[in-house]
Scaffold this motif. Structure first.
Motif, PDB file in Angstrom:
ATOM      1  N   ASP A 147      33.516  41.983  38.265  1.00 15.86           N
ATOM      2  CA  ASP A 147      32.126  41.562  38.485  1.00 15.86           C
ATOM      3  C   ASP A 147      32.046  40.136  39.019  1.00 15.86           C
ATOM      4  O   ASP A 147      31.148  39.805  39.803  1.00 15.86           O
ATOM      5  CB  ASP A 147      31.337  41.624  37.164  1.00 15.86           C
ATOM      6  N   THR A 148      32.981  39.300  38.550  1.00 24.28           N
ATOM      7  CA  THR A 148      32.966  37.903  38.986  1.00 24.28           C
ATOM      8  C   THR A 148      33.445  37.766  40.428  1.00 24.28           C
ATOM      9  O   THR A 148      33.029  36.877  41.167  1.00 24.28           O
ATOM     10  CB  THR A 148      33.849  37.062  38.033  1.00 24.28           C
ATOM     11  N   ALA A 149      34.349  38.664  40.833  1.00 24.59           N
ATOM     12  CA  ALA A 149      34.859  38.581  42.215  1.00 24.59           C
ATOM     13  C   ALA A 149      33.758  38.877  43.233  1.00 24.59           C
ATOM     14  O   ALA A 149      33.787  38.352  44.352  1.00 24.59           O
ATOM     15  CB  ALA A 149      36.024  39.556  42.394  1.00 24.59           C
ATOM     16  N   ARG A 150      32.790  39.698  42.840  1.00 22.41           N
ATOM     17  CA  ARG A 150      31.787  40.167  43.810  1.00 22.41           C
ATOM     18  C   ARG A 150      31.004  39.020  44.455  1.00 22.41           C
ATOM     19  O   ARG A 150      30.963  38.924  45.684  1.00 22.41           O
ATOM     20  CB  ARG A 150      30.869  41.194  43.143  1.00 22.41           C
TER      21      ARG A 150
ATOM     22  N   ALA B 251      46.756  26.208  33.089  1.00 23.60           N
ATOM     23  CA  ALA B 251      46.535  27.649  33.195  1.00 23.60           C
ATOM     24  C   ALA B 251      47.557  28.205  34.179  1.00 23.60           C
ATOM     25  O   ALA B 251      47.746  27.650  35.255  1.00 23.60           O
ATOM     26  CB  ALA B 251      45.123  27.927  33.690  1.00 23.60           C
ATOM     27  N   VAL B 252      48.237  29.290  33.784  1.00 21.11           N
ATOM     28  CA  VAL B 252      49.289  29.851  34.629  1.00 21.11           C
ATOM     29  C   VAL B 252      48.859  31.226  35.134  1.00 21.11           C
ATOM     30  O   VAL B 252      48.400  32.071  34.362  1.00 21.11           O
ATOM     31  CB  VAL B 252      50.614  29.960  33.846  1.00 21.11           C
ATOM     32  N   ILE B 253      49.005  31.426  36.433  1.00 24.98           N
ATOM     33  CA  ILE B 253      48.740  32.738  37.029  1.00 24.98           C
ATOM     34  C   ILE B 253      50.055  33.292  37.564  1.00 24.98           C
ATOM     35  O   ILE B 253      50.740  32.631  38.349  1.00 24.98           O
ATOM     36  CB  ILE B 253      47.721  32.644  38.180  1.00 24.98           C
ATOM     37  N   ASN B 254      50.383  34.478  37.110  1.00 22.35           N
ATOM     38  CA  ASN B 254      51.567  35.159  37.616  1.00 22.35           C
ATOM     39  C   ASN B 254      51.263  35.699  39.013  1.00 22.35           C
ATOM     40  O   ASN B 254      50.404  36.562  39.182  1.00 22.35           O
ATOM     41  CB  ASN B 254      51.929  36.300  36.655  1.00 22.35           C
TER      42      ASN B 254
ATOM     43  N   MET C 100      39.849  33.907  43.348  1.00 19.65           N
ATOM     44  CA  MET C 100      38.821  32.924  42.985  1.00 19.65           C
ATOM     45  C   MET C 100      38.267  33.252  41.596  1.00 19.65           C
ATOM     46  O   MET C 100      38.063  32.360  40.772  1.00 19.65           O
ATOM     47  CB  MET C 100      37.693  32.912  44.024  1.00 19.65           C
ATOM     48  N   ALA C 101      38.018  34.535  41.337  1.00 19.62           N
ATOM     49  CA  ALA C 101      37.476  34.938  40.035  1.00 19.62           C
ATOM     50  C   ALA C 101      38.435  34.552  38.915  1.00 19.62           C
ATOM     51  O   ALA C 101      38.020  34.053  37.863  1.00 19.62           O
ATOM     52  CB  ALA C 101      37.211  36.446  40.027  1.00 19.62           C
ATOM     53  N   VAL C 102      39.722  34.757  39.154  1.00 15.49           N
ATOM     54  CA  VAL C 102      40.714  34.434  38.118  1.00 15.49           C
ATOM     55  C   VAL C 102      40.756  32.925  37.880  1.00 15.49           C
ATOM     56  O   VAL C 102      40.709  32.451  36.732  1.00 15.49           O
ATOM     57  CB  VAL C 102      42.104  34.973  38.513  1.00 15.49           C
TER      58      VAL C 102
END
Lengths: 325, 325, 325
Positions: free
Chosen positions: B31-34, B132-135, B304-306
Motif C-alpha cells: 500500500d505504501t509503494a502505491r 537499518a539494513v536492507i538485504n 522507497m516504501a521499504v
C-alpha cells in the motif's frame, strides 16, 4: 549549533600538511570538528554551509574508505560531490597531472580532495588551481586529515593533550600517517615516541621524537596512546618485511603486549583498515579503550571542519536574488 | 500524497527476508509503494522524507541494475547516497566483513543496503549496526525487495491476490528470488507452483509448494502468473546445466509454450535482466501481459516504501532550530 | 539571471546531432549557455531548474572527463544524477542494448546521456524511451555537445562567427568531433577547412568543406581558429598511423607551425585531453590564444543549456501541493 568562524582565525586556501598549521589553527580545527560530530546524533545530519559548491574527489590511488569519508563529509555540508578515480597508468599515458588538474579546474570545482602515490602532488595541484586543495594522502609525505581526526579522538579520550604521550609503532620511515600524526601531537604539546627496528627509523627525524628499538622498553615509557601503523601489504610483498607472522612478533600488539596496555589503561589507535592478527590480536578490537571506530567517525567530523574552514581563491560575486530561475 | 505511516503499524529496523514479515506488514508495504509510484508521473519526482539521511549501498557482489534502483529510490526520498562496491577478494585479504561494517557504521550512516554472495551476511550486518539494513540479495537465501516489487506488480495486474496462482520456473534449488517470491505469494494467499527437474527441487521445501516436473502439466495447472527465473550464466559455466540451447528446451518459454500462455491470458514475469533465447523467446517481450518492465519500475517504488518504513536504531535528538549554520 | 525559455523557440526531446538543429536553435543554445557560465562566478553555482529530475549517465564507452562534465552540469541544475558505466562485453553477453534501455526507462529517468562506440546507438535509444536523450559521442557519427561548447568558445573569442574561418586538423575521416564541429561552424556562417592526408579525407564530405593536404597551405589560408583533433591512441596502435613522432611531424602543431599561428594571432583549440608532443608542442598550452581550458569550462555551461532546453516526452501531471510528505 555550527558557530560562525572565529573572525580572528584567518582562513587558508589549502590543507597540504600539518607542518604549515599553527598550534592555534590546529586547536581551532579540533574545536570546529566538535559541533559537526554532535550533528551526527540528530535526525537531519546536514547543514547548508557548502550548498552550491562542487567538491571533486580526485583519487589517483584507490581508497574506498577515505573516499567515502570525504564524500559523506562534503554531502553533510550540502556540497555536490563528483568522484574521479584515475588510474595512474592512464595519466602517465597521454596526459600529465597538470593537464588533468587544469581540466578539472576548468569545470570550476571549489574543492579538490587529492590522493596520489607520489609525494608533493597535492601541493603541485594547489599551486595551479584556485580551488581549495586537501591532501588526502600523498606518498610517504603527509595525510593531514588523518592527524586531525586522530588528535581529535585523543582529545575526546583525555581532554587537554599537553604532557600526554603517544607511542607510534611500525614502519616509521615510510609512513605519511606517522609523519602527520607525530607533528600534530608535538604541536599540541604531547611527547612523541616511536618504535621500529633501527632500519626503519628515519635519519632526519625531529629532535622531539623519542626512539625505541625494543617494544617492551617503549611500553615501559608508559604512553597514554599506542598508535599502531597499518602494514602496507604491498610493501610486505616486496620483502621489506619478513613474513606476516614475524611482523606480528616484532611490531604487533600480541596478547602479552596487549595485556600490558590494558593493565595500564593505555588507549589503542590504528588508522584502519586493520590487518587482524598482524598489527594486533583480535581481542584488542573489543577493548573498551580501543579507539579505532571513534577514529573513523571523527574522520567525517574532522573533514567537515576542514572543508568548512578552507577558502577557495575563486573570485565569487555576491549571489543575486534573481539568479535563481 | 505520501500519507503518514499507519500508527498501528510499528516499524522495523531491518528487512532481511520475507519470512519475518507478517501478512499485514506485507500488505502495508504494498500500500505504501502505491503513492510513491504515482509520484513518478509528476514533474518533481521527489519527497523530502529522508532529507539529511545517509544511505550506503554496500555491494560485495556486482549489480548495476539493483544498485541503480536503490540509488534512485533513496535520492527520490532526498537521502544522500554513497556507493561502495567492495571486491570480495579485498575483504578476504585483510579485513573481515565485520571490520568493514564497523567502519561504515562509524561513519553514522542511517541505512545500509547490503548485497553479498554468501547467505546470512545482511543479517550478520544488521546485528552489528544500529543502521537499518536492507538485504539486496544474499547467496541462495533471500531477496526480499524483489518479492515486494513482484507481488506489487501482480496486485496491479489482478487486484487481490488471494486464490491466484503463480508458477515459478527454473533453478528452484539455488534461487533466492524463488525463495522470497514464493514466500510472499503464499503469505498473500496465492497458490504457488514450481517447475524444475527433480534434481533442482529442494528437499526441505514448504508444504504449500506444488511441484511440477513437466512444463506442460505445470501450464495445464492454469497459473495466473508464469515467473521465469534468470539462468545464472556462471552456474551454467560450471556445468550445472547442459547447453543454453538445452536449458531453453527444458526451462524456457519456447514459442509453443508461450502460445499456451497467451491463449490463456497468463502474465509473464522475470526478475531481469533477461537472457533472450534462453529463458524466453523474443516475442514474449512485446506481449501485452509481459510485466517485466513494470517490475523494474515498481522496484523503485517498493524500495522507497521499504526505506520509508524502516526505522534505524540510531539515537536521534530532535533537530534544534539553530543547528543550521 | 537564468531567463525564461524564449516562448518562440519550441523544445525538442533529444539532441542527437548538430545536423538536425536549425541555425536559430544553435544560436539559442549558445545564448542560453551564457548565463549558466556567469553562474560559475557566483558563490552558489546552482539553480533549481531540474529539481526532482533524474539524469542517467549511460556510458558504454569509458570517459572520465565527459562523464564528469555532464554530472556537474546536471547537479548545477539540481537534478539527481546516477552514473552507469556498462562494459560493452556484458551487454553483448546476455542483454541487448534495447533491454538495458527499457530497464533504465522503467526506472522513469527523465534524461539519458548516452555514449557508445557504435554510431546510431543514442538515436536508437531515443526512439525507445520518452526520456530526453543526449548523444555524448557515438562511434564516428556525432558529438553535438562538443560542437556547442566549441562554437560557444569561438563566439566568446571573436563575437559573431559569420565569415570567420576554422581549420580542423587530424583524422577527419573517423572523427565524430570533426563532423559535429564542422557542421555547427557551417550553420553559423563560418568557412570550414580541413587538413589531413588524402587517405583520411572522407569521400562524401560536404561541398562547403575546403580540403588542404598541406599544413603550410592550410595555415596560409589564414584561419581564425586552428582546431586540432585528438589522436586516438588505440587507432595508432592499430597502425592507422605511423609512429607518434611521425604523427607529430605530419599533423602536429610543431614549433614552426605554432610560430605561424601565434604571429597571425590564430586561436588554438583541442577537444582534450591533449597528447603533449603529439598534436601540439607544450608551449601552445601557455599561449594566450589557446582556448583549450575555456572549452572545458564552457562544456559545463553548454551541457546545462542543453539539459535546460530539452523536454522529456514523459507525461507529467502538475505538482500537487500536498504531494510532499
Amino acid at each position: 549549533m555550527i558557530q560562525e568562524l572565529d573572525p580572528r582565525m584567518s582562513r587558508r586556501k589549502d590543507l597540504l600538511d600539518i607542518e604549515s598549521l599553527t598550534r592555534d589553527e590546529l586547536l581551532f580545527l579540533l574545536d570546529t570538528a566538535r559541533p559537526f560530530k554532535e550533528l551526527f546524533t540528530r535526525s537531519v545530519k546536514k547543514v547548508p554551509a557548502l550548498r552550491g559548491k562542487t567538491v571533486l574527489n580526485l583519487f589517483f590511488e584507490p581508497s574506498t574508505r577515505t573516499r567515502a569519508s570525504f564524500e559523506i563529509a562534503a554531502k553533510r555540508l550540502s556540497a555536490d560531490v563528483t568522484n574521479l578515480s584515475i588510474a595512474q597508468s592512464s595519466v602517465v599515458k597521454g596526459e600529465s597531472i597538470l593537464d588533468t588538474i587544469e581540466t578539472m579546474q576548468s569545470m570550476k570545482v571549489d574543492y579538490m580532495v587529492v590522493r596520489h602515490s607520489a609525494s608533493g602532488v597535492p601541493a603541485f595541484v594547489a599551486k595551479h588551481t584556485p580551488a581549495a586543495v586537501i591532501n588526502a594522502g600523498d606518498g610517504h609525505h603527509a595525510h593531514p586529515t588523518q592527524a586531525l581526526l586522530d588528535t581529535f579522538t585523543m582529545q575526546e579520550a583525555v581532554g587537554d593533550l599537553r604532557g600526554r604521550k603517544v607511542l607510534i609503532v611500525g614502519d616509521i620511515l615510510h609512513s605519511r600517517v606517522c609523519r602527520s600524526v607525530s607533528t600534530a601531537a608535538h604541536k599540541l604539546g604531547m611527547e612523541v615516541g616511536v618504535f621500529a627496528p633501527a632500519t626503519l627509523i628515519p635519519n632526519g627525524r625531529p629532535d622531539y621524537m623519542k626512539v625505541f628499538t625494543d617494544f617492551g622498553a617503549a611500553l615501559a615509557w608508559q604512553p597514554d596512546f599506542v598508535y599502531l601503523l597499518r602494514l602496507q601489504l604491498e610493501r610486505q610483498a616486496a620483502h621489506f618485511f619478513p613474513s606476516l607472522r614475524e611482523y606480528h612478533n616484532i611490531f604487533g600488539l600480541t596478547r602479552e603486549r596487549f595485556q600490558i596496555c590494558s593493565d595500564q589503561g593505555m588507549y589503542i589507535m590504528h588508522p584502519g583498515p586493520v590487518n587482524r592478527g598482524v598489527e594486533l590480536v583480535d581481542e584488542v578490537l573489543t577493548y573498551a579503550r580501543c579507539l579505532i571506530n571513534q577514529q573513523v567517525e571523527n574522520g567525517i567530523a574532522a573533514r567537515m571542519a576542514v572543508l568548512y574552514w578552507l577558502q577557495p581563491a575563486t573570485t565569487v560575486l555576491p549571489m543575486e536574488e534573481d539568479a535563481i530561475a
